[in-house]
Design a protein around this motif. Structure first.
Motif, PDB file in Angstrom:
ATOM      1  N   UNK A  44       0.953  -1.164  -0.158  1.00 33.27           N
ATOM      2  CA  UNK A  44      -0.005  -0.132   0.031  1.00 33.27           C
ATOM      3  C   UNK A  44       0.850   1.192   0.063  1.00 33.27           C
ATOM      4  N   UNK A  45       2.034   1.118  -0.158  1.00 36.45           N
ATOM      5  CA  UNK A  45       3.134   1.995  -0.305  1.00 36.45           C
ATOM      6  C   UNK A  45       3.120   2.933   1.108  1.00 36.45           C
ATOM      7  N   UNK A  46       2.830   2.041   2.160  1.00 39.91           N
ATOM      8  CA  UNK A  46       3.208   2.713   3.481  1.00 39.91           C
ATOM      9  C   UNK A  46       4.277   2.234   4.173  1.00 39.91           C
ATOM     10  N   UNK A  47       5.401   2.558   3.603  1.00 36.24           N
ATOM     11  CA  UNK A  47       6.865   1.758   3.941  1.00 36.24           C
ATOM     12  C   UNK A  47       7.344   2.213   4.990  1.00 36.24           C
ATOM     13  N   UNK A  48       7.704   1.559   6.100  1.00 37.87           N
ATOM     14  CA  UNK A  48       8.295   1.839   7.134  1.00 37.87           C
ATOM     15  C   UNK A  48       9.684   1.073   7.120  1.00 37.87           C
ATOM     16  N   UNK A  49      10.593   1.564   7.699  1.00 40.42           N
ATOM     17  CA  UNK A  49      12.034   0.902   7.762  1.00 40.42           C
ATOM     18  C   UNK A  49      12.011  -0.549   8.225  1.00 40.42           C
ATOM     19  N   UNK A  50      11.316  -0.657   9.571  1.00 44.99           N
ATOM     20  CA  UNK A  50      11.313  -2.108  10.018  1.00 44.99           C
ATOM     21  C   UNK A  50      10.745  -3.048   9.298  1.00 44.99           C
ATOM     22  N   UNK A  51       9.514  -2.685   8.382  1.00 43.77           N
ATOM     23  CA  UNK A  51       8.739  -3.540   7.520  1.00 43.77           C
ATOM     24  C   UNK A  51       9.473  -3.982   6.488  1.00 43.77           C
ATOM     25  N   UNK A  52      10.228  -2.948   5.870  1.00 40.40           N
ATOM     26  CA  UNK A  52      11.242  -3.409   4.775  1.00 40.40           C
ATOM     27  C   UNK A  52      12.162  -4.334   5.131  1.00 40.40           C
TER      28      UNK A  52
END
Length: 269
Positions: A44-52
């Motif tokens: 959903x392009x809600x990119x967080x560093x920890x998720x990536x």
């Protein structure tokens, strides 16, 4: 980090075996919610560093599991199928308490979804009538479009515990073609299947994130049903090659691995 990669490796191994689910491994390893949540957020392009970072680690593990152990799994399944499926049966049985604890309210509604999940996997498991079509590495338009279609449903099943992505590909006659493409490095077929895989994982991950937020108990009851429903197929999959002693040894080993995973997961929380 190492724990996430390790679970990814096990997920990769599981996805190579018809009847075994990578989603089950993520669930009993305590990473399922984070796995579907991270995919949902990134897609959903809600990119967080920890998720990536998490996705990079777990995908790296999956790739290592698939590419590094595909030959070993193939040999093991042909030589000691009872032991292998016994191990995965033990993993599933050992993982059921982990999932059950996530059901906050086990009422009649949750029980109904548990039964539905179990019946769904059982019905899917009896659909397979053979090893699938002969692997043909052609590149005509119809075959490549079907690669995307099969990849979508195979990947969707990979995300759901109890539903084996490899098994869905087997039913759809795509399994031998996919394995042959990997062995012969046919990148055209791999890319088209890969597109379907990505679409399937994204779609189901976003759906599961929504369901776990709105209907948590029913969703985990359904996931538990998927796991339990996969057991009859796992126990009977060796067929005429069944060896009771190997099944027992595999069961005990799988239960032990499941217990160690749950203990290690608690320490890494």
């Amino acid at each position: 980090m190492l724990y996430v990669v390790f679970i990814g490796v096990l997920m990769g191994l599981a996805n190579l075996i018809p009847g075994v689910s990578g989603g089950t491994i993520a669930l009993l390893g305590g990473l399922y919610e984070r796995f579907v949540g991270s995919i949902s957020s990134v897609s959903a392009f809600k990119i967080r560093k920890e998720d990536l970072v998490f996705l990079i680690e777990i995908v790296a593990g999956i790739v290592i599991g698939i590419l590094g152990f595909s030959t070993l799994i193939d040999v093991s399944l042909s030589r000691v199928p009872s032991l292998m499926y016994g191990i995965f049966s033990g993993l599933v049985i050992g993982g059921t308490p982990v999932v059950f604890k996530r059901i906050e309210k086990f009422d009649s509604s949750s029980f109904s979804f548990l039964v539905i999940g179990g019946l769904l996997v059982y019905l899917v498991s009896i659909l397979a009538s053979g090893p699938g079509k002969e692997a043909v590495l052609n590149h005509n338009t119809a075959s490549l479009l079907y690669d995307v279609f099969a990849g979508f449903f195979g990947a969707a099943a990979m995300v759901l515990p109890g539903l084996s992505g490899a098994f869905i590909l087997l039913i759809m006659g795509e399994y031998t073609r996919a394995i042959a493409a990997l062995r012969h490095f046919d990148f055209i077929i791999i890319v088209f299947i890969g597109v379907g895989v990505i679409l399937g994982i994204v779609f189901v991950s976003r759906l599961m994130k929504f369901l776990m937020k709105r209907f948590r108990s029913q969703t985990f009851a359904f996931l538990l049903g998927l796991m339990i429903g996969s057991l009859p197929d796992l126990f009977t999959r060796p067929g005429s090659n069944s060896n009771v002693l190997q099944i027992i040894i595999g069961l005990v080993s799988g239960l032990a691995i499941s217990y160690l995973l749950s203990m290690f997961e608690k320490k890494t929380e």
